[in-house]
Write a protein that holds these residues in place. Structure first.
Motif, mmCIF file in Angstrom:
data_model
loop_
_atom_site.group_PDB
_atom_site.id
_atom_site.type_symbol
_atom_site.label_atom_id
_atom_site.label_comp_id
_atom_site.label_asym_id
_atom_site.label_seq_id
_atom_site.Cartn_x
_atom_site.Cartn_y
_atom_site.Cartn_z
ATOM 1 N N PHE A 35 0.818 -1.214 0.000
ATOM 2 C CA PHE A 35 0.000 0.000 0.000
ATOM 3 C C PHE A 35 0.848 1.258 0.000
ATOM 4 O O PHE A 35 0.488 2.254 0.609
ATOM 5 N N LEU A 36 1.980 1.199 -0.684
ATOM 6 C CA LEU A 36 2.882 2.354 -0.675
ATOM 7 C C LEU A 36 2.238 3.566 -1.347
ATOM 8 O O LEU A 36 2.248 4.665 -0.800
ATOM 9 N N LEU A 37 1.652 3.345 -2.509
ATOM 10 C CA LEU A 37 1.100 4.484 -3.255
ATOM 11 C C LEU A 37 -0.060 5.147 -2.519
ATOM 12 O O LEU A 37 -0.053 6.367 -2.359
ATOM 13 N N PRO A 38 -1.055 4.374 -2.043
ATOM 14 C CA PRO A 38 -2.116 5.028 -1.278
ATOM 15 C C PRO A 38 -1.580 5.775 -0.058
ATOM 16 O O PRO A 38 -2.058 6.874 0.260
#
Lengths: 165, 478
Positions: free
Chosen positions: A139-142
């Motif tokens: 969930f790096l981008l969120p």
């Protein structure tokens, strides 16, 4: 389960039920809020017992720290801590039946499905380490986008809240 | 190597983010400096993303399928960027009176960034975050006229309504997750089976209907349109233009993608519901637009009607319909923003915005009147303008999917809408007034916008290759 964990669990449960009841039965709204803070702390204790460290910390910081202090301020500022006419008024209307009924149904459902849930989750699923791994891998981008969301919210809030001179 | 892929895939988003950061730093060091740099800088960033999306669209996915982009996404992002350029340009007359010019650009950029991520989302969580980023700053933009109470009312209504519709979307997402066990769009698509044999199908269907309702709120389709009129009237004109064109466009693009890609198996149901919603939206929008004396409110209701026509294309569930939606959106952008530019500059220079004020506008400001004429003709769908071709393709897609009654109904509504568009034209060209709007110079940025929109309206209709190109980008049901 080792006995210390078990005794802690019972003590915490007793405390949380007791303070939950006191939230309803206190006549003074400020006392109610303080009991609610205590309830939140005991629930955070339950999270710790389930080795969900991060959830426990967040629970204390967000609920007891931020939200309840806000409640307390609102109650004090609106000067609501006058003696109310008694909680019998509240129980006379039938408003409480519907939400209580919903809660009852949910509780019964959870208890019936409870035996499946106990075996389901891994033991260390809630630790800070595992959470960090998930957060920074899957969930790096969120996670990064939420920082821009906060930035935009902050710019908007400061702009609206700032005094025009 | 990895880093290079990342930068090249997210080039449009990173460009916007860099613009955001530069503006923030500029704000810190040059607080209070009154020069035109920030505006032109924002415009150039947006033009950069516009060109990037058309000529250099990235292709591929990253972050484990959370972020997916392609030429269609690039084109959609370009359309949104172009619209924002127009809004910033014609909003400058209004922004000059504001102390918060820079914040306006910051918020516009962050809203656009949210829309980009929303369009490129491959995961419901990403979609939700993009949606929030695309709506929260808008509430701050809606209250921009600090000395008007209607403006703050608009902001509060906008934030309450978007919170409500976000709650619906989130609830739907949680039910969908409960029913399928995944939030990734491609996996969701394969998890949906119909007719389902297991109990999960009920959860999925319930979740889908909540998602659908949330989307309907965002594009303000009837019966979920009630918040629109007040918000549009209270907000400053450029913000209203942004809400009615850019926000709706972004929501509609994602709506179509989610319906066609993720829920193709429910197409019979959603096609019917979308068609009915479209018919209702046209009628209600028309009935209300007819009664409006305030040009801003009039444009707001007419934009509801236009969404009704767009829904015909969505309901057709075909590649033709998808391409028509994209094409119409581009034309609608030129026409509606042209109309808003005229209304905005007149409101800023003279403070007049009712229909009776516009009487005799042609005598005093012929160029503005002519630009508004072209824009209104295109909105009404009168043949030489692009609006006609846009509506033609939308109705064509509806007819080829067999929705004859809906198409006939839409045609009747087009005739009705002619009445109120031409009423404005009559006021400008035929009626005379003792107290017409005096002649004024509208300034270079507004002239650029008007020239672009008039050119766009006239040329896009004849440039037929564009529709073929859009058709090659889009997809129907698999």
């Amino acid at each position: 389960m080792n006995p210390i964990t078990e005794y802690t669990f019972y003590a915490l449960s007793f405390l949380s039920i007791l303070s939950g009841l006191m939230v309803i039965f206190s006549r003074n709204p400020v006392h109610s809020v303080l009991y609610l803070v205590l309830t939140f702390f005991t629930i955070a204790g339950h999270f710790l017992l389930m080795s969900a460290h991060f959830l426990a910390a967040v629970h204390v910081i967000v609920y007891s720290g931020a939200i309840m202090v806000l409640f307390l301020y609102v109650i004090m500022m609106l000067n609501l801590n006058k003696q109310p006419e008694g909680w019998s008024n509240f129980l006379q209307g039938m408003f409480w039946v519907f939400p209580s009924g919903l809660l009852l149904i949910t509780l019964v459902g959870v208890l019936r499905a409870g035996s499946d849930m106990m075996t389901g989750a891994g033991k260390n699923i809630g630790t800070v380490e595992n959470l960090g791994r998930v957060l920074f891998n899957d969930f790096l981008l969120p996670f990064e986008i939420s920082s821009i969301l906060f930035l935009a919210g902050m710019v908007g809030a400061v702009m609206v809240g700032k005094k025009e001179s | 190597m990895d880093f290079i892929t990342l930068v090249s895939l997210l080039r449009m988003e990173l460009l916007l983010t860099a613009g955001l950061v530069v503006l923030l730093i500029y704000k810190i060091f040059y607080e209070g400096a009154r020069d035109k740099m920030a505006g032109w800088f924002t415009v150039s960033v947006l033009l950069g993303t516009f060109l990037c999306g058309i000529f250099l669209p990235a292709e591929g996915g990253y972050f484990g399928g959370m972020f997916i982009t392609g030429s269609l996404a690039g084109m959609e992002k370009s359309i949104l960027s172009l619209g924002s350029v127009f809004i910033i340009l014609f909003g400058r007359t209004w922004l000059e009176n504001s102390r918060h010019e820079l914040e306006f650009y910051l918020l516009i950029l962050s809203v656009l960034l949210g829309m980009f991520f929303m369009i490129s989302a491959g995961h419901l969580l990403m979609f939700y975050l993009g949606l929030e980023l695309a709506t929260l700053p808008l509430a701050a933009l809606a209250v921009f006229d600090f000395n008007k109470s209607r403006s703050s009312e608009a902001g509060v209504k906008l934030i309450l309504n978007s919170a409500f519709s976000s709650a619906l979307l989130l609830f739907g997402a949680s039910l969908v997750y409960g029913g399928s066990g995944t939030l990734y769009f491609p996996e969701l698509n394969s998890a949906i089976t119909f007719p389902a044999s297991r109990g999960s199908s009920f959860l999925l269907l319930a979740g889908f209907s909540f998602l659908f309702t949330g989307f309907a709120f965002k594009i303000s389709a009837v019966p979920f349109h009630l918040w629109t009129a007040d918000v549009y009237e209270g907000a400053p004109v450029p913000v209203t233009a942004f809400l009615s064109v850019i926000s709706k466009g972004a929501a509609l693009f994602v709506f179509v993608a989610v319906l066609y890609r993720v829920f193709p198996l429910y197409s019979e149901t959603w096609s019917l519901v979308t068609g009915l919603m479209g018919a209702l939206t046209m009628v209600i929008g028309n009935l209300f637009a007819m009664r409006q004396g305030n040009l801003k409110r009039f444009l707001a209701f007419s934009s509801i009607t236009q969404v009704g026509f767009l829904l015909v294309g969505v309901a057709s569930a075909s590649q033709l319909g998808h391409a028509a939606v994209l094409y119409f959106m581009l034309i609608y952008l030129f026409s509606n923003l042209g109309a808003f530019a005229v209304v905005s500059v007149i409101a800023d220079k003279t403070g007049k915005e009712t229909l009776s004020d516009y009487r005799g506008l042609y005598k005093t400001n012929p160029m503005l009147a002519l630009a508004l004429l072209v824009a209104l003709f295109s909105l009404a769908g009168i043949p030489p303008t692009a609006g006609f071709f846009g509506k033609l393709f939308l109705l064509n897609s509806g007819a080829s999917s067999g929705m004859i009654y809906l198409v006939i109904f839409a045609c009747m509504n087009m005739v009705v809408s002619l009445y109120y568009y031409l009423r404005v034209v009559k006021a400008m060209f035929v009626d005379t007034s003792d107290d017409p709007i005096p002649h004024f110079n509208s300034g270079l940025p507004v002239k650029i916008v008007l020239a672009c929109s008039v050119l766009g309206i006239i040329l896009l209709g004849f440039f037929g290759g564009l529709f073929d190109y859009f058709t090659s980008l889009t997809f129907g049901l698999q």
